[in-house]
Design a protein around this motif. Structure first.
Motif, PDB file in Angstrom:
ATOM      1  N   LEU A   5      77.107  -0.589  97.588  1.00 56.97           N
ATOM      2  CA  LEU A   5      76.632  -0.216  98.938  1.00 56.97           C
ATOM      3  C   LEU A   5      76.182   0.844  99.473  1.00 56.97           C
ATOM      4  CD1 LEU A   5      80.316  -0.664 100.700  1.00 56.97           C
ATOM      5  CD2 LEU A   5      79.583  -2.480 100.771  1.00 56.97           C
ATOM      6  N   SER A   6      75.638   0.399 100.261  1.00 56.92           N
ATOM      7  CA  SER A   6      73.809   1.494 100.240  1.00 56.92           C
ATOM      8  C   SER A   6      73.675   1.930 101.434  1.00 56.92           C
ATOM      9  CB  SER A   6      72.509   0.754  99.117  1.00 56.92           C
ATOM     10  OG  SER A   6      71.836   2.112  99.174  1.00 56.92           O
ATOM     11  N   THR A   7      73.850   3.269 101.316  1.00 59.14           N
ATOM     12  CA  THR A   7      73.047   3.802 103.442  1.00 59.14           C
ATOM     13  C   THR A   7      71.457   4.423 102.924  1.00 59.14           C
ATOM     14  OG1 THR A   7      76.148   3.844 104.102  1.00 59.14           O
ATOM     15  CG2 THR A   7      73.820   5.561 104.735  1.00 59.14           C
ATOM     16  N   TYR A   8      71.030   3.882 103.615  1.00 52.05           N
ATOM     17  CA  TYR A   8      69.512   5.022 103.665  1.00 52.05           C
ATOM     18  C   TYR A   8      69.403   5.886 104.296  1.00 52.05           C
ATOM     19  CZ  TYR A   8      65.516   5.198 100.448  1.00 52.05           C
ATOM     20  OH  TYR A   8      65.070   6.892  99.855  1.00 52.05           O
ATOM     21  N   PHE A   9      69.225   7.312 104.744  1.00 50.47           N
ATOM     22  CA  PHE A   9      69.328   8.092 105.434  1.00 50.47           C
ATOM     23  C   PHE A   9      68.072   8.952 105.592  1.00 50.47           C
ATOM     24  CE2 PHE A   9      73.495   8.944 104.180  1.00 50.47           C
ATOM     25  CZ  PHE A   9      74.897   8.326 105.701  1.00 50.47           C
ATOM     26  N   ARG A  10      67.120   8.652 107.063  1.00 52.74           N
ATOM     27  CA  ARG A  10      65.536   9.005 106.827  1.00 52.74           C
ATOM     28  C   ARG A  10      65.151   9.974 108.390  1.00 52.74           C
ATOM     29  NH1 ARG A  10      60.573   8.977 105.313  1.00 52.74           N
ATOM     30  NH2 ARG A  10      59.034   8.988 107.339  1.00 52.74           N
ATOM     31  N   ILE A  11      65.301  11.223 108.479  1.00 51.26           N
ATOM     32  CA  ILE A  11      64.479  11.847 109.650  1.00 51.26           C
ATOM     33  C   ILE A  11      63.446  11.386 109.698  1.00 51.26           C
ATOM     34  CG2 ILE A  11      64.518  14.171 110.717  1.00 51.26           C
ATOM     35  CD1 ILE A  11      66.438  15.184 107.841  1.00 51.26           C
ATOM     36  N   ASN A  12      63.454  10.639 111.156  1.00 51.48           N
ATOM     37  CA  ASN A  12      62.084  10.744 111.379  1.00 51.48           C
ATOM     38  C   ASN A  12      61.233  11.798 112.230  1.00 51.48           C
ATOM     39  OD1 ASN A  12      59.487   8.958 110.765  1.00 51.48           O
ATOM     40  ND2 ASN A  12      60.117   8.077 112.644  1.00 51.48           N
ATOM     41  N   GLY A  46      67.616  16.995 115.072  1.00 48.18           N
ATOM     42  CA  GLY A  46      68.701  16.958 113.225  1.00 48.18           C
ATOM     43  C   GLY A  46      68.861  16.450 113.212  1.00 48.18           C
ATOM     44  N   GLN A  47      70.165  15.947 112.099  1.00 50.73           N
ATOM     45  CA  GLN A  47      69.813  14.458 111.753  1.00 50.73           C
ATOM     46  C   GLN A  47      71.674  15.100 110.853  1.00 50.73           C
ATOM     47  OE1 GLN A  47      68.810  11.816 110.335  1.00 50.73           O
ATOM     48  NE2 GLN A  47      69.971  10.600 108.554  1.00 50.73           N
ATOM     49  N   PHE A  48      72.779  14.533 111.862  1.00 46.10           N
ATOM     50  CA  PHE A  48      74.078  14.897 111.706  1.00 46.10           C
ATOM     51  C   PHE A  48      74.957  13.368 110.768  1.00 46.10           C
ATOM     52  CE2 PHE A  48      71.906  17.760 114.000  1.00 46.10           C
ATOM     53  CZ  PHE A  48      72.746  18.701 113.646  1.00 46.10           C
ATOM     54  N   LEU A  91      66.805  20.262 110.260  1.00 44.49           N
ATOM     55  CA  LEU A  91      68.072  20.818 109.834  1.00 44.49           C
ATOM     56  C   LEU A  91      68.877  19.440 109.363  1.00 44.49           C
ATOM     57  CD1 LEU A  91      70.780  22.151 109.510  1.00 44.49           C
ATOM     58  CD2 LEU A  91      71.354  22.370 111.713  1.00 44.49           C
ATOM     59  N   HIS A  92      69.387  18.911 108.498  1.00 47.14           N
ATOM     60  CA  HIS A  92      70.642  18.356 107.503  1.00 47.14           C
ATOM     61  C   HIS A  92      72.333  18.985 107.595  1.00 47.14           C
ATOM     62  CE1 HIS A  92      72.543  15.384 105.170  1.00 47.14           C
ATOM     63  NE2 HIS A  92      72.045  14.283 105.698  1.00 47.14           N
ATOM     64  N   ALA A  93      72.511  18.680 108.371  1.00 47.64           N
ATOM     65  CA  ALA A  93      74.543  18.397 108.522  1.00 47.64           C
ATOM     66  C   ALA A  93      75.413  17.377 108.158  1.00 47.64           C
ATOM     67  CB  ALA A  93      74.744  19.442 109.086  1.00 47.64           C
ATOM     68  N   ALA A  94      75.373  17.019 107.271  1.00 47.14           N
ATOM     69  CA  ALA A  94      75.981  15.792 106.912  1.00 47.14           C
ATOM     70  C   ALA A  94      77.497  16.427 106.205  1.00 47.14           C
ATOM     71  CB  ALA A  94      75.858  14.393 106.230  1.00 47.14           C
ATOM     72  N   VAL A  95      78.797  15.266 107.225  1.00 49.26           N
ATOM     73  CA  VAL A  95      79.368  14.989 106.392  1.00 49.26           C
ATOM     74  C   VAL A  95      80.391  13.927 105.626  1.00 49.26           C
ATOM     75  CG1 VAL A  95      81.878  15.299 106.763  1.00 49.26           C
ATOM     76  CG2 VAL A  95      80.792  17.050 107.749  1.00 49.26           C
ATOM     77  N   VAL A  96      80.997  13.495 104.692  1.00 50.96           N
ATOM     78  CA  VAL A  96      81.274  12.839 104.353  1.00 50.96           C
ATOM     79  C   VAL A  96      82.588  12.916 103.905  1.00 50.96           C
ATOM     80  CG1 VAL A  96      81.128  10.943 101.747  1.00 50.96           C
ATOM     81  CG2 VAL A  96      78.778  12.159 102.691  1.00 50.96           C
ATOM     82  N   GLU A  97      83.431  11.983 104.186  1.00 54.50           N
ATOM     83  CA  GLU A  97      84.754  12.186 103.516  1.00 54.50           C
ATOM     84  C   GLU A  97      85.539  10.347 103.020  1.00 54.50           C
ATOM     85  OE1 GLU A  97      87.831  13.499 106.400  1.00 54.50           O
ATOM     86  OE2 GLU A  97      85.913  12.432 107.614  1.00 54.50           O
ATOM     87  N   LEU A  98      85.754  10.875 101.911  1.00 52.28           N
ATOM     88  CA  LEU A  98      86.307   9.669 101.105  1.00 52.28           C
ATOM     89  C   LEU A  98      87.609   9.044 100.758  1.00 52.28           C
ATOM     90  CD1 LEU A  98      84.081   9.844  97.749  1.00 52.28           C
ATOM     91  CD2 LEU A  98      83.645   8.667 100.163  1.00 52.28           C
ATOM     92  N   ILE A  99      88.884   8.657 101.389  1.00 52.38           N
ATOM     93  CA  ILE A  99      89.825   8.398 100.912  1.00 52.38           C
ATOM     94  C   ILE A  99      89.888   7.037  99.708  1.00 52.38           C
ATOM     95  CG2 ILE A  99      92.243   7.730 102.167  1.00 52.38           C
ATOM     96  CD1 ILE A  99      90.349   9.008 104.815  1.00 52.38           C
ATOM     97  N   PHE A 138      66.688  21.371 105.640  1.00 50.56           N
ATOM     98  CA  PHE A 138      67.798  21.895 105.305  1.00 50.56           C
ATOM     99  C   PHE A 138      69.086  21.476 104.828  1.00 50.56           C
ATOM    100  CE2 PHE A 138      66.879  26.737 107.578  1.00 50.56           C
ATOM    101  CZ  PHE A 138      65.674  26.493 106.915  1.00 50.56           C
ATOM    102  N   ASN A 139      69.597  21.923 104.004  1.00 48.47           N
ATOM    103  CA  ASN A 139      70.456  20.607 103.145  1.00 48.47           C
ATOM    104  C   ASN A 139      72.227  21.405 103.094  1.00 48.47           C
ATOM    105  OD1 ASN A 139      71.131  17.871 102.862  1.00 48.47           O
ATOM    106  ND2 ASN A 139      71.084  18.321 100.406  1.00 48.47           N
ATOM    107  N   PHE A 140      72.654  21.314 104.297  1.00 46.96           N
ATOM    108  CA  PHE A 140      74.413  21.611 104.417  1.00 46.96           C
ATOM    109  C   PHE A 140      74.846  20.980 104.108  1.00 46.96           C
ATOM    110  CE2 PHE A 140      71.173  25.453 106.896  1.00 46.96           C
ATOM    111  CZ  PHE A 140      70.926  25.447 105.716  1.00 46.96           C
ATOM    112  N   VAL A 141      75.980  20.408 103.761  1.00 49.16           N
ATOM    113  CA  VAL A 141      76.944  19.163 103.380  1.00 49.16           C
ATOM    114  C   VAL A 141      77.719  19.009 103.456  1.00 49.16           C
ATOM    115  CG1 VAL A 141      77.003  16.755 102.786  1.00 49.16           C
ATOM    116  CG2 VAL A 141      74.156  17.694 103.064  1.00 49.16           C
ATOM    117  N   THR A 142      79.005  18.870 103.924  1.00 48.68           N
ATOM    118  CA  THR A 142      79.935  18.970 103.326  1.00 48.68           C
ATOM    119  C   THR A 142      80.556  17.564 102.496  1.00 48.68           C
ATOM    120  OG1 THR A 142      80.643  21.004 104.270  1.00 48.68           O
ATOM    121  CG2 THR A 142      82.278  19.481 104.019  1.00 48.68           C
TER     122      THR A 142
END
Lengths: 267, 482
Positions: B208-215, B220-222, B251-259, B286-290
């Motif tokens: 499974l794949s996700t492609y993120f792009r800021i255009n 900001g991309q969150f 600015l890029h501030a993403a959150v990824v949660e895996l369970i 600026f890539n501030f990711v959790t």
């Protein structure tokens, strides 16, 4: 219409060089220290030349300068390969033209297998010649052929380049690379150093198997013993950056007998 | 013919432009700049979200207002003005019901430039993709094939509407809204991302794949990603990221949660290639990711990342090893060049018995960049027989860059076994000359040496992405040797 024959008869000095390699009046230095002070050396296809000399005479510098190592500065002279001056060329271009150097101290490249390294080297050479990459099956065939020729265990080829190799393995790996790349001119820099007699024999046999009428070998060595296995057509003695004596293979024996002091006292 | 020196190479590489630095002219809808409760409500409204979601966002926003930006990382930058950013930008003409054939042709052209022609992906790679441009998920391929197995893979905005129970149950359980400054910001304003659910006992048949792009400029991309692997299931997930070259910082501030529930396994791979800024350090993301994963009993989470982009990276994909016998892995390659700064690593929190973690971090620094590894290995009192192995290797190119390692180890259990190894090396002139002598030009030689150095991590990537990552390493390194 002018015929080539006319030109040659009008200019008797003009001739298509019969030498593969011509080193003329080569001077080189490293960090302001003059090492090579006017080397002249001519090598024809099919010949084996040995360059001997005491430590610090400039043997390794000569091989490095021919191969194009930028750590050394060539200050004067010419290096001509097949009639073309290569002294301004980058080391990889010289390699593409058929120069191969077997290193005295082969470097380690962790994580890069011998096979992958060779694949890259061969394909870069092919790219420089405008050829497509070598197909994988052809590459495998070549690897099989050459490793059999040199009696190399193919497991060895998946190991990281020179990492954790013994002295003998390193030198065998150099000769394996030589076999894969099929150079016109191979320079073996102190290939015998650090080898026991069995390893020496294996490496020398490998070189002999690769020798042909179309290529040439320059053997750089401190001792005569390697020359028992790789028999030279010519022996040159390097001392203080100059070739002070040249002769046939018997010169190596004479040196062995009299020692380098003989050369030192004459110069 | 003159010699091609390392200096020439340096000049050539410095002038080589960021390959993905194009901007696509797509009509988009962008919110006014600034952040307030109204904006948060507007985002939620725009996305037709249920009330609970709006409240969840507002709760996060109220927490965020009280928080201050962290400054403990080994990075230096001008803090973004959070009121000067637009928090929502969406390509127009998006209709979630349409198929791939209806996707805006300009968008499709952009994917081609990115090297991810959807058609090709569909046919050849057997990869299901979700593409997030600016803030909105544009196309999810392969949905039908996945649905047959009961797998849900869709934009998170859609999941909120169609699978509210799942989202509500798990969102924020691994990374709470108030976890940290950027996570709180993300929780308040995230506009899209991917959602994935693998049912019990199902092995997801494709990557499974996700492609993120800021255009869009000034946005900001969150993204918010939530992956749930139910008991005894398996999924391999990949995200790729690019952005156009711009002078200002994005600015890029993403959150990824895996369970990962009992016995489940999640493999999460990232190839991050956000715009790193130009050679003078201007612009860049600026890539501030959790990123954090939770492992239940016998579960396994494996993070693999190849980080080549961004001006500033602040990112610590972590594993909470809650269940007994659970396993956490972190494999990372972080490349910094020019004026890039990266502070990245992982946290392995051992709570369960017999938990095991492995950390392999490869940092490559060139130019005037600073590359830091920061890692925490924490063993709780009840985590009997926990084991950790960490290896942090740094490769330096040139004399103006820096590599730093900050390993933190906290053990409250005497049965723990923790190993840490670290090496620092430099690409040597002798290595380069050796390659040159075999006919390999300097640029290629460096790529070869770097690939060798990174091999343990590259090997962990799914095959097709390993090739892409290798190419990316080659493009990213603008260093000189010596």
């Amino acid at each position: 219409m002018i015929w080539a024959g006319d030109i040659i008869s009008k200019f008797p000095n003009f001739q298509i060089s019969k030498f593969m390699l011509e080193v003329k009046n080569l001077h080189a230095k490293v960090e302001d220290k003059d090492i090579l002070k006017g080397i002249n050396l001519s090598v024809k296809a099919g010949e084996v030349h040995a360059i001997m000399g005491p430590n610090g005479s400039g043997k390794s510098t000569l091989s490095a300068v021919i191969a194009g190592n930028e750590h050394y500065e060539m200050t004067e002279g010419e290096i001509i390969l097949d009639g073309e001056d290569i002294s301004e060329m980058a080391p990889e271009e010289r390699a593409h033209k058929g120069i191969f150097l077997s290193f005295q101290y082969p470097v380690e490249i962790p994580g890069v297998s011998v096979t992958n390294f060779m694949k890259t080297a061969i394909n870069e050479s092919r790219k420089a010649q405008g050829l497509e990459e070598m197909p994988a099956n052809e590459m495998l065939k070549l690897i099989r052929e050459k490793s059999e020729l040199l009696e190399i265990d193919r497991k060895f080829l998946s190991r990281s380049l020179n990492e954790g190799f013994s002295g003998g393995e390193k030198k065998r790996n150099e000769i394996f690379q030589m076999a894969m790349l099929e150079p016109k001119l191979a320079i073996l820099d102190e290939t015998d150093s650090g080898l026991d007699i069995d390893a020496l024999r294996i490496v020398a046999n490998g070189v002999n198997k690769l020798k042909s009428e179309n290529n040439a070998v320059i053997v750089i060595t401190h001792y005569q013993r390697l020359l028992d296995y790789i028999v030279p057509d010519f022996v040159h003695v390097l001392y203080q950056g100059k070739i002070v004596k040249s002769g046939g293979k018997e010169l190596a024996y004479e040196l062995e007998e009299k020692g380098y002091d003989w050369i030192k006292s004459e110069n | 013919m003159s010699k091609y020196t390392e200096d020439d190479l340096k000049v050539e590489l410095e002038n080589k432009e960021y390959e993905y630095g194009f901007y696509t002219d797509i009509e988009s809808e962008t919110f006014p700049i600034g952040l307030s409760e109204d904006i948060v409500r507007a985002i939620s409204l725009k996305k037709e979200e249920p009330e609970w979601m709006t409240e969840w966002r507002l709760e996060a926003f109220r927490a965020w207002v009280q928080m201050t930006e962290p400054d403990w990382a080994n990075v230096h930058y001008t803090k973004p003005d959070f009121q000067a950013i637009s928090y929502y930008s969406a390509p127009k003409k998006v209709d979630p019901s349409k198929t791939l054939d209806d996707v805006d042709p300009e968008l499709l052209a952009m994917y081609k430039k990115l090297g991810i022609s959807l058609d090709e992906q569909k046919k050849m790679n057997n990869i299901a993709m979700d593409i997030v441009v600016d803030s909105v998920s544009v196309a999810t391929t392969f949905k039908k094939t996945l649905a047959e197995k009961g797998i849900i893979f869709c934009p998170i905005s859609e999941a909120i509407k169609e699978h509210p129970d799942l989202v509500r149950k798990y969102l924020g359980t691994v990374v709470p809204q108030k976890d940290n400054f950027y996570a709180a910001l993300n929780s308040a304003v995230f506009s899209d991302g991917s959602f994935c659910y693998i049912p019990k006992g199902v092995r997801c048949p494709m990557e499974l794949s996700t492609y993120f792009r800021i255009n869009q400029a000034g946005t900001g991309q969150f993204e918010r990603t939530l992956v749930i692997a139910d008991e005894e299931s398996y999924v391999s997930y990949l995200e790729g990221c690019t952005a156009p070259s711009r002078d200002e910082n994005q600015l890029h501030a993403a959150v990824v949660e895996l369970i990962a529930m009992d016995g489940a396994e999640i493999k999460y791979s990232t190839v991050q290639n956000w715009f790193p800024g130009d050679k003078n350090g201007k612009g860049g993301v600026f890539n501030f990711v959790t990123k954090r994963g939770l492992c239940e009993k016998n579960a396994k989470i494996s993070w693999t990342q190849v980080e080549t982009g961004s001006a500033v990276t602040w990112k610590y994909p972590s594993c909470v090893l809650k269940g007994d016998n659970s396993v956490g892995e972190f494999y990372s390659i972080a490349v910094t060049n020019n004026f890039q700064q990266a502070d990245t690593g992982t946290k392995m929190i051992h709570l369960g018995k017999n938990t095991k973690s492995t950390i392999i971090s490869k940092g490559i620094s060139a130019g005037k960049s600073q590359n830091s590894y920061r890692g925490l290995v924490q063993i709780s009192g009840r985590a009997d027989n926990a084991r950790n192995f960490s290896q942090c290797d740094s490769l330096l190119m040139g004399n103006n860059c820096g590599a730093h390692t900050f390993p933190y180890i906290e053990s409250k259990n005497p049965s723990a076994k923790i190993e840490h190894e670290a090496t620092t090396s430099k690409i040597g002139e002798d290595q380069v000359f050796y390659c040159n002598q075999r006919g390999i030009p300097t640029e290629k030689a460096i790529a070869l040496i770097v690939n060798g150095f990174s091999k343990e991590v590259l090997n962990k990537l799914p095959m097709e992405f390993a090739v892409e990552a290798q190419k990316l390493l080659e493009i990213s390194l603008e260093g000189s040797v010596g």
